[in-house]
Write a protein that holds these residues in place. Sequence first.
Motif, PDB file in Angstrom:
ATOM      1  N   GLY A  61       0.795  -1.224   0.000  1.00 45.17           N
ATOM      2  CA  GLY A  61       0.000   0.000   0.000  1.00 45.17           C
ATOM      3  C   GLY A  61       0.824   1.269   0.000  1.00 45.17           C
ATOM      4  N   GLY A  62       2.016   1.217   0.585  1.00 48.83           N
ATOM      5  CA  GLY A  62       2.867   2.397   0.608  1.00 48.83           C
ATOM      6  C   GLY A  62       3.671   2.579  -0.664  1.00 48.83           C
ATOM      7  N   ILE A  63       3.551   1.644  -1.582  1.00 51.88           N
ATOM      8  CA  ILE A  63       4.321   1.692  -2.832  1.00 51.88           C
ATOM      9  C   ILE A  63       3.427   2.057  -4.010  1.00 51.88           C
ATOM     10  N   PHE A  64       2.323   1.348  -4.169  1.00 54.20           N
ATOM     11  CA  PHE A  64       1.466   1.528  -5.335  1.00 54.20           C
ATOM     12  C   PHE A  64       0.408   2.598  -5.091  1.00 54.20           C
ATOM     13  N   LYS A 103      -3.022 -11.157   1.216  1.00 56.68           N
ATOM     14  CA  LYS A 103      -1.954 -12.027   0.716  1.00 56.68           C
ATOM     15  C   LYS A 103      -1.891 -11.994  -0.806  1.00 56.68           C
ATOM     16  N   LYS A 104      -3.041 -12.111  -1.449  1.00 59.09           N
ATOM     17  CA  LYS A 104      -3.077 -12.122  -2.909  1.00 59.09           C
ATOM     18  C   LYS A 104      -2.585 -10.797  -3.482  1.00 59.09           C
ATOM     19  N   MET A 105      -3.033  -9.678  -2.915  1.00 63.26           N
ATOM     20  CA  MET A 105      -2.636  -8.372  -3.423  1.00 63.26           C
ATOM     21  C   MET A 105      -1.149  -8.115  -3.184  1.00 63.26           C
ATOM     22  N   ASN A 106      -0.658  -8.498  -2.006  1.00 61.86           N
ATOM     23  CA  ASN A 106       0.768  -8.354  -1.729  1.00 61.86           C
ATOM     24  C   ASN A 106       1.606  -9.110  -2.754  1.00 61.86           C
ATOM     25  N   ASP A 107       1.238 -10.357  -3.003  1.00 65.62           N
ATOM     26  CA  ASP A 107       2.017 -11.202  -3.910  1.00 65.62           C
ATOM     27  C   ASP A 107       2.016 -10.628  -5.321  1.00 65.62           C
ATOM     28  N   ASP A 108       0.843 -10.244  -5.823  1.00 63.27           N
ATOM     29  CA  ASP A 108       0.776  -9.719  -7.180  1.00 63.27           C
ATOM     30  C   ASP A 108       1.577  -8.427  -7.321  1.00 63.27           C
ATOM     31  N   ALA A 109       1.495  -7.567  -6.306  1.00 64.39           N
ATOM     32  CA  ALA A 109       2.237  -6.304  -6.349  1.00 64.39           C
ATOM     33  C   ALA A 109       3.740  -6.555  -6.381  1.00 64.39           C
ATOM     34  N   TRP A 110       4.224  -7.422  -5.496  1.00 66.16           N
ATOM     35  CA  TRP A 110       5.666  -7.662  -5.410  1.00 66.16           C
ATOM     36  C   TRP A 110       6.180  -8.492  -6.574  1.00 66.16           C
ATOM     37  N   HIS A 111       5.369  -9.381  -7.106  1.00 62.88           N
ATOM     38  CA  HIS A 111       5.786 -10.119  -8.296  1.00 62.88           C
ATOM     39  C   HIS A 111       5.996  -9.155  -9.462  1.00 62.88           C
ATOM     40  N   THR A 112       5.126  -8.157  -9.572  1.00 63.00           N
ATOM     41  CA  THR A 112       5.273  -7.170 -10.641  1.00 63.00           C
ATOM     42  C   THR A 112       6.530  -6.336 -10.445  1.00 63.00           C
TER      43      THR A 112
END
Length: 336
Positions: A52-55, A141-150
């Motif tokens: 949340g602090g990145i995107f 968990k899902k949102m964290n993973d997708d954000a960091w994978h990108t």
Amino acid sequence: MSFNSKPSPEFIGLLKRAGSADKAEALVAQHEIAKAIELPLREGVLVGDIAGGIFDRITMEPGTSTEFPLDLLSPGQEDEFVAYTNPGNGRVPERTVEGDYVMIPTYSVTNAIDMLLRYVREARWDVVSRAARVLEAGFVKKMNDDAWHTLLAAGVDRNVLVYDADAAAGQFTKRQISLMKSVMRRNAGGNSASLNRGSLTDVYLSPEGLEDIRNWGVDQADETTRREIYQSADDGAAITRIFGVNLHALDELGQSQEYQNYFTSNLSGTLGPSSDVELVVGLDLAANDSFVMPVKQEVTVFEDDNMHRHQKMGFYGFAEIGFGVLDSRRVLLGSF
């Protein structure tokens, strides 16, 4: 209401009605509970996460095009941009530059939970609140993973990895920060007078890497700084800022940890010298022009009216989101 706070007498009464043998009464109460869960769930998903602090969240109406013109970012330099997006559930992020704009695909994220009606009928708030937290954790968990994978895919695409060749194996040093600052500047485009020029603002590394600071010798820090490190709280953050760069401990980074494994296995990324064992991620969050999260549907929770025949109460929810890194030069990977 908060999942962690004590429920009001009115909410306890609502719970009991939700477990009623009268299906009509139970479904009306369950609908009210679903709406009560939805607000803190949105707050938890959209704020209390590690992305949340990145995107930058951009709310978009359903049916609108999620196009991001590159000429709005840096006129005259569109051809220098390389963007990455997450195309959908379970997919590896893709390079998606299309002419002078980038299309960020959005996709549905769903989750569900159910519990026995007898727990609800007996107003077992401990069970209901834990179920709500499990529902929240699935979304987060899902949102964290997708954000960091990108983010990691964008970093691998740059094919720039920074490391301190003089450091001992697995040791995080202040020179690592210095090197990453210099490389970020040299590879950010433009010149010394360019507006919004890229710079290293934040570094994410494992808790073990951050704890290396506690073992810095006099060659790394003066005695006054070392004393402050020794007296700092044992919270995994001996120092949170070096050379103007914010340091963040991320549990998912480190040897054999989830995001580092994704970097090496799914993205075929490699660390620096053979002795390096950990990945470090540097970001430029100053310009706020690259990391985007279009949201077409906020997290919405509904009661499952087909669970009553099984003597259960169920909730399901979904959101429609996407993630994109519009300029991969804002991401820089390193190793130590």
